[in-house]
Scaffold this motif. Structure first.
Motif, mmCIF file in Angstrom:
data_model
loop_
_atom_site.group_PDB
_atom_site.id
_atom_site.type_symbol
_atom_site.label_atom_id
_atom_site.label_comp_id
_atom_site.label_asym_id
_atom_site.label_seq_id
_atom_site.Cartn_x
_atom_site.Cartn_y
_atom_site.Cartn_z
ATOM 1 N N ARG A 55 27.196 11.167 3.020
ATOM 2 C CA ARG A 55 27.236 12.044 4.196
ATOM 3 C C ARG A 55 28.336 13.085 4.069
ATOM 4 N NH1 ARG A 55 27.942 7.391 8.557
ATOM 5 N NH2 ARG A 55 29.498 6.912 6.944
ATOM 6 N N ASN B 28 23.124 6.112 5.282
ATOM 7 C CA ASN B 28 22.347 6.539 6.447
ATOM 8 C C ASN B 28 22.482 8.048 6.604
ATOM 9 O OD1 ASN B 28 20.956 6.785 8.810
ATOM 10 N ND2 ASN B 28 22.425 5.669 10.079
ATOM 11 N N ILE C 47 20.818 12.167 6.755
ATOM 12 C CA ILE C 47 19.737 12.993 7.280
ATOM 13 C C ILE C 47 19.265 13.922 6.162
ATOM 14 C CG2 ILE C 47 20.551 12.845 9.660
ATOM 15 C CD1 ILE C 47 21.769 15.615 9.336
ATOM 16 N N ASP C 48 18.165 14.628 6.405
ATOM 17 C CA ASP C 48 17.572 15.458 5.353
ATOM 18 C C ASP C 48 18.563 16.479 4.798
ATOM 19 O OD1 ASP C 48 15.317 14.019 5.905
ATOM 20 O OD2 ASP C 48 14.171 15.698 6.748
ATOM 21 N N GLU C 49 19.311 17.137 5.685
ATOM 22 C CA GLU C 49 20.246 18.173 5.231
ATOM 23 C C GLU C 49 21.321 17.583 4.329
ATOM 24 O OE1 GLU C 49 17.976 19.542 8.617
ATOM 25 O OE2 GLU C 49 19.182 17.729 8.324
ATOM 26 N N GLN C 50 21.756 16.360 4.609
ATOM 27 C CA GLN C 50 22.765 15.717 3.760
ATOM 28 C C GLN C 50 22.183 15.330 2.407
ATOM 29 O OE1 GLN C 50 23.725 12.716 6.654
ATOM 30 N NE2 GLN C 50 25.569 13.781 7.356
ATOM 31 N N ARG D 96 14.355 5.690 4.634
ATOM 32 C CA ARG D 96 14.704 5.805 6.060
ATOM 33 C C ARG D 96 14.149 4.618 6.856
ATOM 34 N NH1 ARG D 96 16.134 11.290 6.384
ATOM 35 N NH2 ARG D 96 16.737 11.858 4.255
ATOM 36 N N TYR E 259 18.133 2.521 4.282
ATOM 37 C CA TYR E 259 19.231 3.451 3.964
ATOM 38 C C TYR E 259 19.688 3.375 2.513
ATOM 39 C CZ TYR E 259 19.342 3.649 9.050
ATOM 40 O OH TYR E 259 18.984 3.769 10.387
#
Length: 293
Positions: free
Chosen positions: A22, A49, A51-54, A133, A251
């Protein structure tokens, strides 16, 4: 915190600790992961855990991201993810499992065949990064085969036979094995490309077999003879001693080198949600001078 890698299989594959995907990575940690890929070919990152942007930001540490267009039958209005991400889930745009007869689901069943991501592209992929996910309660493991170890264990006669061979790769071949019927537009999009059967890693110098269910024939060989050899080589390369089976936890992120390993997903209950999202680092050169197949 410094990156640490623990080998989890007798031949290859490592489990990474000391990194939070992250957060931006230091140059040292990026270099350590790159070196780990050269050595282990598959790296497992638990408890990420993201997100797509990370995921996209992490992937960009290792090169340009391959656009997902041209590798599936999903129409633009049906996509639920960023074009830089491959949707390797069983979900539709409504985030529900696809119906049994949906063409997208039937096409994605090809992921259960041994393959190397994007070997059907003129410039095949370097790394793949798959983020879990939501995982299946049972099944859905991903198996990886070390193609370096498979090559090393060939006898000298077979090594000499395959050294200079060139194969034709296409999604037409892999999906054809399952009886999937393509449209004329898809047939044009999936036009075969040529790839070397033996690759040399640019850093380590190790040779590996470059196989996939996408490989349908060998240039200059009668097709039955070519497919018989490709089947024999695949059976050899996927013996248990060369295979690491990853049992997914929610995750997990698993990263692998398509130049050095082949993989496949195992069956699972597709009435359950399995949300898996892949980013792919583009390759930077063809494996062989490309000629229209």
């Amino acid at each position: 915190m410094a990156v640490s890698i623990r080998q989890v299989h007798p031949v290859f594959a490592g489990e990474v600790s000391g990194v939070d995907l992250r957060q931006p990575l230091s140059r040292g940690n990026v270099a350590a992961i790159d070196a780990g890929m050269d050595r282990y070919a598959v790296l497992v990152f638990h408890e990420q855990n993201i997100i797509d942007e990370q995921q996209i930001a992490f992937t960009r540490n290792f090169g340009e991201i391959e656009n997902s267009a041209g590798g599936n039958v999903t129409k633009p209005h049906e996509k639920r993810l960023d074009p830089l991400m491959n949707d390797v889930s069983n979900l539709g745009h409504d985030n529900r499992p696809l119906p049994r007869d949906d063409r997208r689901r039937l096409f994605n069943l090809g992921n259960q065949l041994w393959h190397s991501d994007s070997s059907f592209r003129a410039i095949p992929a370097k790394y793949s990064l798959l983020s879990a996910r939501t995982v299946a309660k049972k099944g859905g493991n991903t198996e990886f085969a070390d193609m370096r170890a498979a090559y090393d264990s060939l006898d000298d006669e077979t090594k000499a036979l395959v050294e200079d061979l060139v194969c034709e790769h296409s999604l037409l071949y892999s999906r054809g094995l399952l009886g999937f019927e393509v449209t004329p537009e898809e047939r044009a999009m999936f036009r075969p490309v040529r790839q070397r059967l033996v690759r040399i890693h640019p850093v380590t110098g190790r040779k590996s077999l470059y196989l996939a269910s996408h490989a349908g024939t060998i240039v200059g060989w009668p097709m039955p003879e070519a497919r018989a050899l490709l089947r024999d080589l695949t059976e050899h390369a996927t013996q248990p001693q060369f295979v690491y089976a990853h049992k997914w936890r929610q995750y997990d992120l698993v990263m692998w080198d398509n130049r050095q390993v082949m993989h496949r997903v195992r069956r699972f209950d597709e009435s359950e949600i399995r949300d898996m999202r892949r980013t792919t680092v583009a390759g930077n050169a063809p494996t062989v001078e490309q000629v229209a197949a």
